[in-house]
Design an enzyme around this catalytic site. Structure first.
Site, short mmCIF file in Angstrom:
data_model
loop_
_atom_site.label_atom_id
_atom_site.label_comp_id
_atom_site.label_asym_id
_atom_site.label_seq_id
_atom_site.Cartn_x
_atom_site.Cartn_y
_atom_site.Cartn_z
N ASP A 78 23.62 48.48 59.98
CA ASP A 78 23.45 49.90 60.32
C ASP A 78 24.34 50.29 61.49
O ASP A 78 24.96 51.36 61.51
CB ASP A 78 22.00 50.20 60.69
CG ASP A 78 21.02 49.86 59.58
OD1 ASP A 78 21.43 49.87 58.41
OD2 ASP A 78 19.85 49.58 59.90
N LYS A 85 27.82 39.03 50.90
CA LYS A 85 27.01 38.76 49.71
C LYS A 85 27.14 39.91 48.71
O LYS A 85 27.33 39.69 47.50
CB LYS A 85 25.55 38.56 50.10
CG LYS A 85 24.60 38.29 48.94
CD LYS A 85 23.20 38.00 49.48
CE LYS A 85 22.22 37.72 48.35
NZ LYS A 85 21.97 38.91 47.51
#
Length: 494
Positions: free
Chosen positions: A279, A211
């Site tokens: 992460d 995205k």
């Protein structure tokens, strides 16, 4: 072409000596787990009956946790408010032995805090409540952040910027950090949030999700090729060496400035929670590149780490052991898991086999240089039972029995060779000159030795027969001897 087996243990050993400087937006992640069985009479909204809650270091702090859990040291620089959430984060970071935190406090803003309400039965996020102030840090706080960051760059092997657009990574902070890192020859990874990638100019690697990449490049980015096609202009704009686009269940696409693009499919797993998976990817890339891994290896490690992270609930960290199990082939791991080092583990495995009605056999030896004679005895021993335990003389034991120049291979190497054999179900190293203590502990249904022994010469035959077991003698292959092989290898006559 088959993927070569990665020497993961060597990589992990190198990672353990590396330091990652992680800079970014830290937040307090709270998860409230419960069950939903009714709709509120006050409004058309589900009622979650809270059953338990968890608190984690989130955002860029979760990147730091993953760096540490993957075996590297981490220096973390972030921003907190003068509030309870900030104090809880500082305390939580202080509990992480492998993380050195440098927190700048801004009394004018709250510490970012996110509370997620999760239906435990369906593993579904019902609602998220956020406490945050996303404005960029003030000029004064910017200066404090830069002052905190710059001295740490020389101490690190790689710099990782984790941008959650909560005010830490302003254009000024980013510019000072990247310029200083480049001057010192330190690679810089950026997990970007801004759509203006020019502010990341000079970074080594950008790691947007699909995205973010589509928005920054104004492209569809719905196939690996479309990602490659859209990368050229933004790579020039950002002056970076590579872009890695993560695409969830569709895998990852790495586009290097020099060389061919690489796409790896996602590892098939049951996805429980995607919180913090990005992460984990950033951390895995950082520790791999810090250890000198090439792009392909770093991509492989990151992809495997992501598959572990999404299979967990909450803001997950991935350990070196979990990553190892995901990366290494099953057959390799299966062999390794046959080597038992603790008596309790041996007892547990024996109990499990006996509960299943399986007959346990036992044989032993030094097995210094495995040869066809050994293989014949081991294969015959396995044929005399349902599960075969092999007692292996330790290095000290072999020296006492065979002389100071033996063993040729150490006990770990000998154990690994034995464990790789299909006939062997368990390998146990013993320190004594004979395996009598081990035999007494196991009480095998079949005690197997080569036919160059008589029944009375087999150590432990009394114990086994008293317990209702049998001694099995196997005809040996003539002409095979480890001692003779060693003699020949050292220049002796045949």
């Amino acid at each position: 072409m088959p993927t070569p087996i990665l020497d993961f243990d060597a990589l992990a050993q190198t990672i353990s000596g590396r330091t990652v400087l992680c800079i970014g937006d830290i937040m307090l992640d709270e998860f409230v787990y419960g069950e939903v069985s009714r709709i509120s009479p006050e409004a058309p909204t589900p009622v979650i009956v809270a059953q338990r809650s968890e608190i984690h270091i989130g955002g860029a702090g979760n990147v730091a946790r993953n760096v540490a859990s993957l075996g590297a040291r981490c220096i973390f620089v972030g921003l907190v408010g003068e509030d309870d959430a900030g104090k809880r984060l500082a305390a939580a970071l202080a509990d992480q032995a492998a993380i050195e935190s440098v927190l700048v406090c801004d009394p004018s803003r709250p510490t970012t805090r996110k509370v997620r309400f999760v239906s435990e039965h369906f593993s579904t996020h019902m609602l998220r409540a956020d406490w945050e102030q996303a404005q960029p840090a003030s000029d004064e706080v910017e200066a404090k952040l830069i002052e905190a960051i710059l001295p740490q760059i020389a101490r690190a092997d790689i710099v990782l910027l984790s941008d959650y657009a909560k005010g830490v990574l302003t254009a000024r902070v980013i510019r000072h950090t990247i310029d200083a890192a480049r001057k010192l020859g330190k690679p810089v990874i950026v997990d970007p949030k801004s759509l203006n990638w020019a502010i990341y100019r000079g970074a080594t690697l950008l790691t947007p999700n699909r995205k973010e990449f589509a928005e920054a490049t104004r492209s569809r980015a719905d196939t690996p090729q479309s990602i490659v096609d859209a990368s050229e202009d933004v790579m020039r704009l950002a002056d970076c060496e590579a872009i890695l686009v993560t695409q969830g269940e569709h895998g990852m696409t790495l586009v290097p400035r020099n060389g061919a693009a690489v796409h790896v499919p996602a590892v098939p797993v049951k996805v429980r929670d995607v919180s913090g998976a990005g992460d984990t990817v950033a951390a895995a890339l950082a520790v791999s590149l810090a250890a000198g891994a090439d792009w392909d290896t770093a991509l492989r490690v990151a992809n495997a780490a992501a598959s572990v992270a999404v299979s967990k609930l909450g803001t997950a960290i991935v350990s070196t052991a979990e990553l190892r199990r995901k990366i290494l082939p099953h057959a390799y791991l299966a062999a390794e898991e046959k080597i038992v080092l603790e008596p309790a583990a041996l007892d547990a495995q024996l109990a499990e086999w006996r509960t299943q009605g399986l007959r346990v056999g036992f044989t032993n030896g030094c097995f210094d240089i495995l040869h066809p004679g050994h293989v014949k005895v081991l294969t015959a021993a396995r044929g005399a039972c349902d599960r075969l335990v092999v007692g292996l003389n330790s290095d000290a034991s072999v020296r006492r029995l065979k002389g100071a120049d033996r063993p040729v291979q150490d006990e770990r190497a000998r154990a690994e060779v034995l464990a790789a054999l299909e006939a062997v179900d368990l390998v146990v190293i013993f320190e004594e000159d004979t395996p009598i203590d081990l035999i007494t502990r196991i009480k095998p249904a079949a005690l197997v030795k080569g036919g160059d022994y008589t029944r009375e010469q087999v150590v432990g035959h009394e114990v086994v027969e008293a317990a209702g077991g049998v001694v099995v003698l196997v005809d040996i292959l003539q002409g095979f001897s480890t001692t003779a092989l060693v003699h020949r290898a050292r220049g002796g006559a045949k």
